[in-house]
Design a protein around this motif. Structure first.
Motif, PDB file in Angstrom:
ATOM      1  N   ILE A  65       0.845  -1.201   0.000  1.00 17.73           N
ATOM      2  CA  ILE A  65       0.000   0.000   0.000  1.00 17.73           C
ATOM      3  C   ILE A  65       0.876   1.245   0.000  1.00 17.73           C
ATOM      4  O   ILE A  65       0.661   2.185  -0.752  1.00 17.73           O
ATOM      5  CB  ILE A  65      -0.927   0.007   1.234  1.00 17.73           C
ATOM      6  CG1 ILE A  65      -2.019  -1.047   1.075  1.00 17.73           C
ATOM      7  CG2 ILE A  65      -1.566   1.373   1.425  1.00 17.73           C
ATOM      8  CD1 ILE A  65      -3.042  -0.735   0.005  1.00 17.73           C
ATOM      9  N   GLN A  66       1.890   1.253   0.863  1.00 16.45           N
ATOM     10  CA  GLN A  66       2.755   2.420   0.970  1.00 16.45           C
ATOM     11  C   GLN A  66       3.855   2.355  -0.101  1.00 16.45           C
ATOM     12  O   GLN A  66       4.427   1.284  -0.354  1.00 16.45           O
ATOM     13  CB  GLN A  66       3.397   2.504   2.360  1.00 16.45           C
ATOM     14  CG  GLN A  66       2.466   2.956   3.452  1.00 16.45           C
ATOM     15  CD  GLN A  66       1.430   1.912   3.815  1.00 16.45           C
ATOM     16  OE1 GLN A  66       1.716   0.733   3.808  1.00 16.45           O
ATOM     17  NE2 GLN A  66       0.235   2.359   4.152  1.00 16.45           N
ATOM     18  N   ASN A  67       4.169   3.484  -0.688  1.00 12.54           N
ATOM     19  CA  ASN A  67       5.246   3.530  -1.677  1.00 12.54           C
ATOM     20  C   ASN A  67       6.554   3.965  -1.022  1.00 12.54           C
ATOM     21  O   ASN A  67       6.641   4.127   0.188  1.00 12.54           O
ATOM     22  CB  ASN A  67       4.878   4.476  -2.823  1.00 12.54           C
ATOM     23  CG  ASN A  67       4.701   5.906  -2.351  1.00 12.54           C
ATOM     24  OD1 ASN A  67       4.434   6.154  -1.172  1.00 12.54           O
ATOM     25  ND2 ASN A  67       4.838   6.854  -3.263  1.00 12.54           N
ATOM     26  N   ASP A  68       7.563   4.152  -1.857  1.00 11.86           N
ATOM     27  CA  ASP A  68       8.903   4.582  -1.421  1.00 11.86           C
ATOM     28  C   ASP A  68       9.513   3.605  -0.421  1.00 11.86           C
ATOM     29  O   ASP A  68      10.124   3.992   0.573  1.00 11.86           O
ATOM     30  CB  ASP A  68       8.865   6.002  -0.842  1.00 11.86           C
ATOM     31  CG  ASP A  68       8.670   7.052  -1.919  1.00 11.86           C
ATOM     32  OD1 ASP A  68       8.805   6.705  -3.103  1.00 11.86           O
ATOM     33  OD2 ASP A  68       8.375   8.208  -1.589  1.00 11.86           O
ATOM     34  N   LEU A  69       9.334   2.331  -0.699  1.00  8.86           N
ATOM     35  CA  LEU A  69       9.942   1.263   0.096  1.00  8.86           C
ATOM     36  C   LEU A  69      11.315   0.989  -0.500  1.00  8.86           C
ATOM     37  O   LEU A  69      11.439   0.603  -1.664  1.00  8.86           O
ATOM     38  CB  LEU A  69       9.053   0.023   0.044  1.00  8.86           C
ATOM     39  CG  LEU A  69       9.322  -1.114   1.015  1.00  8.86           C
ATOM     40  CD1 LEU A  69       9.201  -0.644   2.446  1.00  8.86           C
ATOM     41  CD2 LEU A  69       8.351  -2.250   0.742  1.00  8.86           C
ATOM     42  N   LEU A  70      12.370   1.192   0.305  1.00 12.17           N
ATOM     43  CA  LEU A  70      13.744   1.190  -0.211  1.00 12.17           C
ATOM     44  C   LEU A  70      14.501  -0.056   0.251  1.00 12.17           C
ATOM     45  O   LEU A  70      14.421  -0.442   1.426  1.00 12.17           O
ATOM     46  CB  LEU A  70      14.464   2.464   0.233  1.00 12.17           C
ATOM     47  CG  LEU A  70      15.884   2.702  -0.272  1.00 12.17           C
ATOM     48  CD1 LEU A  70      16.143   4.202  -0.450  1.00 12.17           C
ATOM     49  CD2 LEU A  70      16.946   2.130   0.674  1.00 12.17           C
ATOM     50  N   PHE A  71      15.250  -0.664  -0.683  1.00 12.30           N
ATOM     51  CA  PHE A  71      16.096  -1.817  -0.396  1.00 12.30           C
ATOM     52  C   PHE A  71      17.534  -1.461  -0.771  1.00 12.30           C
ATOM     53  O   PHE A  71      17.782  -0.795  -1.781  1.00 12.30           O
ATOM     54  CB  PHE A  71      15.639  -3.036  -1.189  1.00 12.30           C
ATOM     55  CG  PHE A  71      14.190  -3.396  -0.988  1.00 12.30           C
ATOM     56  CD1 PHE A  71      13.805  -4.191   0.079  1.00 12.30           C
ATOM     57  CD2 PHE A  71      13.219  -2.926  -1.859  1.00 12.30           C
ATOM     58  CE1 PHE A  71      12.471  -4.519   0.276  1.00 12.30           C
ATOM     59  CE2 PHE A  71      11.881  -3.250  -1.671  1.00 12.30           C
ATOM     60  CZ  PHE A  71      11.511  -4.049  -0.596  1.00 12.30           C
ATOM     61  N   ASP A  72      18.483  -1.957   0.018  1.00 11.78           N
ATOM     62  CA  ASP A  72      19.872  -1.590  -0.242  1.00 11.78           C
ATOM     63  C   ASP A  72      20.813  -2.617   0.389  1.00 11.78           C
ATOM     64  O   ASP A  72      20.425  -3.417   1.242  1.00 11.78           O
ATOM     65  CB  ASP A  72      20.151  -0.190   0.331  1.00 11.78           C
ATOM     66  CG  ASP A  72      21.401   0.440  -0.266  1.00 11.78           C
ATOM     67  OD1 ASP A  72      21.984  -0.150  -1.197  1.00 11.78           O
ATOM     68  OD2 ASP A  72      21.801   1.530   0.186  1.00 11.78           O
ATOM     69  N   ASN A  73      22.085  -2.577  -0.080  1.00 10.13           N
ATOM     70  CA  ASN A  73      23.179  -3.382   0.467  1.00 10.13           C
ATOM     71  C   ASN A  73      22.786  -4.856   0.600  1.00 10.13           C
ATOM     72  O   ASN A  73      22.781  -5.432   1.692  1.00 10.13           O
ATOM     73  CB  ASN A  73      23.631  -2.816   1.812  1.00 10.13           C
ATOM     74  CG  ASN A  73      24.285  -1.448   1.659  1.00 10.13           C
ATOM     75  OD1 ASN A  73      25.155  -1.254   0.808  1.00 10.13           O
ATOM     76  ND2 ASN A  73      23.844  -0.487   2.456  1.00 10.13           N
TER      77      ASN A  73
END
Length: 582
Positions: free
Chosen positions: A407-415
């Motif tokens: 539902i929520q956007n701007d979900l960030l994945f890294d490293n």
């Protein structure tokens, strides 16, 4: 008059400015403090692993968005993976400069993206370590943030067709929506006899931790079949692949015979009513459970002729009461004052338990002579039995993917790290997550100072006043401190109590402004009266022309300021579009 009215309005604006400065005082400290926070610059790691992604150089050639469709298991509805992906810096509590991550950009949408692994990962006799960061910049109320390690295939992985049907080896990561709030650890296991794959789910999955501060998720699976799940470097769950998953990896050796059935003459009632029992002759099933107490006597002060409630003698019929429309008026009832502390009305004996009451008779239960016990099917060897004591020898991993709905956007994945070294994963976390986490926590505390101290405030008996909760009391307290200090040290009072200075400035400004407006109105009335007496025609005088010229100049000047203030300033934008080369 125009000049005086203008000065008056300036005074009123002073109050508005004072109020704004009051709020600015409250927020200035966090803003200035945030600017003073030293934010480190991202540096690429020198660690090497079978798969390591920090979204620096070359990522567009390796990551591919999906064009697949997904069918709902509930009603067969077809969905498309329309969610957009981007690689960009975080916009909420950025803990590192020039630190980019993979971001799911579309709210309430299915997202799917995957990246190949140059050499498929074979975990035979090795430790598998899976680690990545999650940052829910708009928090996560309902959505998945888990990662899938896709199973290698001789035909190759079709990235454009990546969907929920794509075979995976391991699914790991947080999932939160409604009553679901856990960290998934699921692995697909192949039955060596039938060749069918079956998902094995961790039974006691830990609760997720996902928010605007970056979280670190780590999975470690060792060759001794043990595993650990860590969140932010803390072990949240551990156990065995052979014991803590449902359904279990290995089926039972002995099973119930599916062809066996209970005989028709099997008796499994352990107790039966005694067929020889007879109801006693003196058993009265009609006897009531309660009877009047014959030993009870009426109290001497009992008033049988008095009612427990009487009409209120002080009640008066309302003046607007209409008997024709409202009916006959009746005074409301009140408790009879004569019955206070004593009984009134007809006296009735209290009820007591009937000693002769026995209830409905039924024969006693005895052991069933025909009872054979609880029936159970006979046991046979499981024809599908197998024993895999090393399920950590997972299917080879050929790609990494995120296939989520959120539902929520701007979900960030890294490293993202996938390899075999616990030490390297810890080193990577120390270089990246530990650094940014400390900075992000500092930024959060500065941006929300009340959140930092809310626990101590709750425990404090004498809770300090705040401008938000009680602005009047807060300002009065500050003014008292200001005047007390003003007598001793005027300079220090002004410096340490800016709120009082702003409030007093606003009050003076309002008073001055109102005074000028009143004087201006009076002056305007006098001038108009004098002008009416001296003017003999409607033709403009020299003074009128002069004043008109001044007004036109002022109007032109004002238009120029308005135009300048509305000029758009150049905005630096960064276009981040996920690459999709194949």
């Amino acid at each position: 008059m125009t000049r005086q009215l203008t000065l008056g309005l300036v005074g009123l604006i002073a109050l508005s400015s004072a109020v704004s400065m009051v709020h600015a005082t409250k927020e200035a400290t966090p803003d200035s403090a945030i600017d003073d926070v030293e934010i480190p610059t991202f540096k690429s790691t020198k660690i090497e692993a079978p798969f390591l992604e920090q979204f620096t150089y070359g990522w567009p050639q390796n990551w591919h968005t999906s064009n697949a469709t997904k069918e709902s298991s509930d009603n067969g509805e077809i969905f498309s993976y329309v969610g957009q992906w981007s690689v960009e810096a975080p916009h909420v509590f950025s803990g590192m400069k020039d630190d980019l991550g993979l971001v799911a950009k579309t709210p309430a949408a299915h997202h799917a993206v995957s990246a190949s692994i140059s050499k498929p990962i074979d975990n035979t006799e090795k430790t598998l370590v899976v680690q990545y960061e999650v940052k829910a910049q708009n928090d996560l109320v309902c959505g998945g943030a888990y990662m899938k390690l896709l199973t290698d295939s001789n035909d190759g992985i079709k990235f454009k067709e990546f969907s929920n049907e794509t075979p995976y080896t391991i699914m790991f990561g947080p999932d939160k929506c409604g009553t679901t709030d856990k960290v998934h650890f699921i692995f697909r296991h192949k039955n060596p006899i039938t060749g069918v794959y079956e998902e094995k789910h961790l039974e006691s999955a830990p609760q997720s931790k996902v928010g605007r501060i970056t979280s670190l998720y780590t999975l470690v699976v060792r060759p001794d079949q043990t595993f650990e799940i860590k969140i932010n470097n803390q072990v949240m769950s551990s156990g065995s692949l052979l014991e803590d998953f449902k359904p279990p990896v290995n089926p039972p050796k002995i099973i119930d015979d599916p062809k066996d059935s209970k005989p028709t003459d099997w008796v499994d009632e352990a107790k039966i009513p005694d067929p020889n029992a007879r109801k006693p002759d003196d058993w009265d099933e009609n006897a009531p459970p309660k009877i009047p107490d014959e030993k009870a006597t009426k109290p001497d002060d009992w008033l049988e002729s008095e009612e427990t409630e009487i009409p209120d003698p002080e009640a008066v019929k309302p003046e607007d009461w209409d008997d024709d429309e409202d009916g006959d008026w009746v005074a409301p009832l009140i408790s009879n004052p004569k019955c206070q502390g004593r009984g009134c009305g007809p006296w009735i004996r209290p009820l007591i338990s009937n000693p002769n009451y026995k209830g409905k008779w039924s024969p006693p239960m005895i052991d069933n002579p025909a009872y054979k016990g609880v029936w159970a099917p006979r046991k046979i060897p499981n024809p599908n039995f197998f024993e895999d004591l090393q399920p950590s020898r997972f299917e080879k991993i050929g790609a990494v993917g995120f296939e989520i709905w959120t539902i929520q956007n701007d979900l960030l994945f890294d490293n993202i790290y996938i390899g075999h070294s616990v030490k390297d994963a810890e080193t990577l976390a120390a270089e990246t997550w530990e650094v940014k986490y400390a900075v992000e926590k500092q930024l959060e505390e500065l941006a929300n100072p009340t959140k930092k101290n809310e626990d101590s405030k709750e425990k404090s008996k004498d809770k300090e006043l705040t401008l938000e909760e009680n602005p009047v009391a807060f300002i009065l307290q500050d003014l008292r401190e200001f005047f007390a200090m003003l007598r001793k040290d005027p300079s220090n009072a002004v410096n340490t109590n800016p709120l009082s200075v702003f409030v007093l400035s606003g009050i003076v400004g309002v008073g001055f402004g109102l005074m000028l407006i009143i004087l201006g109105l009076k002056s305007g009335v006098s001038n108009e009266s004098a002008t009416a007496q001296t003017k003999k025609s409607d033709m403009p005088t020299a003074d009128d022309k002069k004043q008109g010229g001044e007004d036109e100049d002022a109007s032109a000047s004002g238009s120029a300021i308005s135009a300048n203030t509305t000029d758009e300033q150049p905005v630096r934008r960064r276009t981040n579009v996920a690459g999709d080369a194949e």
